[in-house]
Motif scaffolding. Structure first.
Motif, short mmCIF file in Angstrom:
data_model
loop_
_atom_site.label_atom_id
_atom_site.label_comp_id
_atom_site.label_asym_id
_atom_site.label_seq_id
_atom_site.Cartn_x
_atom_site.Cartn_y
_atom_site.Cartn_z
N LEU A 49 0.77 -1.33 -0.03
CA LEU A 49 0.16 -0.04 0.00
C LEU A 49 0.80 1.15 0.01
O LEU A 49 0.29 2.22 -0.54
CB LEU A 49 -1.04 -0.12 1.21
CG LEU A 49 -1.91 -1.06 1.25
CD1 LEU A 49 -2.71 -1.20 2.60
CD2 LEU A 49 -2.97 -0.94 0.07
N ASP A 50 2.08 1.20 0.49
CA ASP A 50 2.70 2.25 0.67
C ASP A 50 3.41 2.77 -0.64
O ASP A 50 3.38 3.90 -0.96
CB ASP A 50 4.04 2.13 1.89
CG ASP A 50 5.04 1.02 1.41
OD1 ASP A 50 4.42 0.07 0.78
OD2 ASP A 50 5.85 0.86 1.97
N LYS A 51 3.90 1.56 -1.51
CA LYS A 51 4.26 1.87 -2.67
C LYS A 51 3.18 2.39 -3.87
O LYS A 51 3.38 3.02 -4.66
CB LYS A 51 5.10 0.62 -3.32
CG LYS A 51 6.35 0.53 -2.43
CD LYS A 51 7.32 -0.64 -2.99
CE LYS A 51 8.31 -0.97 -1.98
NZ LYS A 51 9.57 -0.72 -2.20
N ARG A 52 1.95 1.76 -3.54
CA ARG A 52 0.90 2.02 -4.36
C ARG A 52 0.44 3.59 -4.64
O ARG A 52 0.50 4.20 -5.40
CB ARG A 52 -0.15 1.14 -4.20
CG ARG A 52 -1.36 1.35 -5.17
CD ARG A 52 -2.59 0.40 -4.76
NE ARG A 52 -2.28 -0.80 -4.55
CZ ARG A 52 -3.07 -1.73 -3.79
NH1 ARG A 52 -4.17 -1.25 -3.18
NH2 ARG A 52 -2.62 -3.04 -3.78
N HIS A 55 3.23 5.59 -6.19
CA HIS A 55 3.40 5.10 -7.62
C HIS A 55 1.91 6.14 -8.48
O HIS A 55 2.10 6.74 -9.40
CB HIS A 55 2.97 3.80 -8.09
CG HIS A 55 2.86 3.55 -9.38
ND1 HIS A 55 3.80 3.53 -10.32
CD2 HIS A 55 1.71 3.05 -10.15
CE1 HIS A 55 3.49 3.32 -11.77
NE2 HIS A 55 2.13 2.97 -11.58
N GLU A 56 0.79 6.15 -7.60
CA GLU A 56 -0.20 6.92 -7.81
C GLU A 56 0.07 8.26 -8.10
O GLU A 56 -0.29 9.10 -8.86
CB GLU A 56 -1.48 6.73 -7.38
CG GLU A 56 -2.10 5.37 -7.28
CD GLU A 56 -3.13 5.19 -6.17
OE1 GLU A 56 -3.42 5.97 -5.25
OE2 GLU A 56 -3.67 4.07 -6.14
N GLN A 57 0.91 8.79 -7.32
CA GLN A 57 1.33 10.50 -6.99
C GLN A 57 2.23 10.74 -8.40
O GLN A 57 1.92 11.68 -8.95
CB GLN A 57 1.97 10.87 -5.85
CG GLN A 57 1.02 10.62 -4.65
CD GLN A 57 1.85 11.06 -3.47
OE1 GLN A 57 2.99 10.89 -3.24
NE2 GLN A 57 0.96 11.23 -2.28
N LEU A 58 3.20 9.65 -8.50
CA LEU A 58 4.06 9.92 -9.62
C LEU A 58 3.39 9.73 -10.98
O LEU A 58 3.60 10.61 -11.75
CB LEU A 58 5.23 8.77 -9.76
CG LEU A 58 6.07 8.94 -8.84
CD1 LEU A 58 7.03 7.75 -8.44
CD2 LEU A 58 7.09 10.17 -8.67
N GLU A 59 2.37 9.23 -11.18
CA GLU A 59 1.59 8.81 -12.58
C GLU A 59 0.67 10.13 -12.78
O GLU A 59 0.64 10.52 -13.71
CB GLU A 59 0.90 7.55 -12.47
CG GLU A 59 -0.27 7.31 -13.54
CD GLU A 59 0.69 6.88 -14.71
OE1 GLU A 59 0.20 7.02 -15.77
OE2 GLU A 59 1.64 6.48 -14.51
N LYS A 60 0.21 10.56 -11.73
CA LYS A 60 -0.44 11.77 -11.63
C LYS A 60 0.18 12.91 -12.05
O LYS A 60 -0.20 13.83 -13.08
CB LYS A 60 -1.35 12.06 -10.25
CG LYS A 60 -2.17 13.20 -10.14
CD LYS A 60 -2.73 13.61 -8.90
CE LYS A 60 -3.52 14.85 -9.00
NZ LYS A 60 -4.16 15.26 -7.98
N ALA A 61 1.39 13.19 -11.58
CA ALA A 61 2.28 14.21 -11.91
C ALA A 61 2.77 14.02 -13.57
O ALA A 61 2.84 14.79 -14.23
CB ALA A 61 3.53 14.08 -11.10
#
Length: 72
Positions: A49-52, A55-61
């Motif tokens: 859950l921590d990496k997910r 990853h979601e924040q990086l994908e949004k950026a």
């Protein structure tokens, strides 16, 4: 995160002896601290859950950068 907020609220209510929380044992609050520790140190890592979240924040950026690039 809601668990941390509950722990802080219960600690404050117990410390200031507000209403029915005045008789609450400190062991309940310590137990919640332990549960929060286990959750954030072991369970969250085990399920990724921590990496997910990261990853979601990086994908949004990345999507915002692509959108800005193609708008010009």
């Amino acid at each position: 995160m809601p668990l941390i907020i509950i722990i802080i609220a219960l600690s404050a209510l117990r410390y200031f002896e507000v209403g029915p929380f005045a008789d609450l044992s400190w062991w309940w609050i310590v137990g919640l601290f332990g549960a929060a520790f286990v959750w954030f140190e072991f369970i969250e890592r085990a399920f990724g859950l921590d990496k997910r979240k990261a990853h979601e924040q990086l994908e949004k950026a990345r999507q915002e950068r692509v959108k800005k690039t193609f708008e010009k």
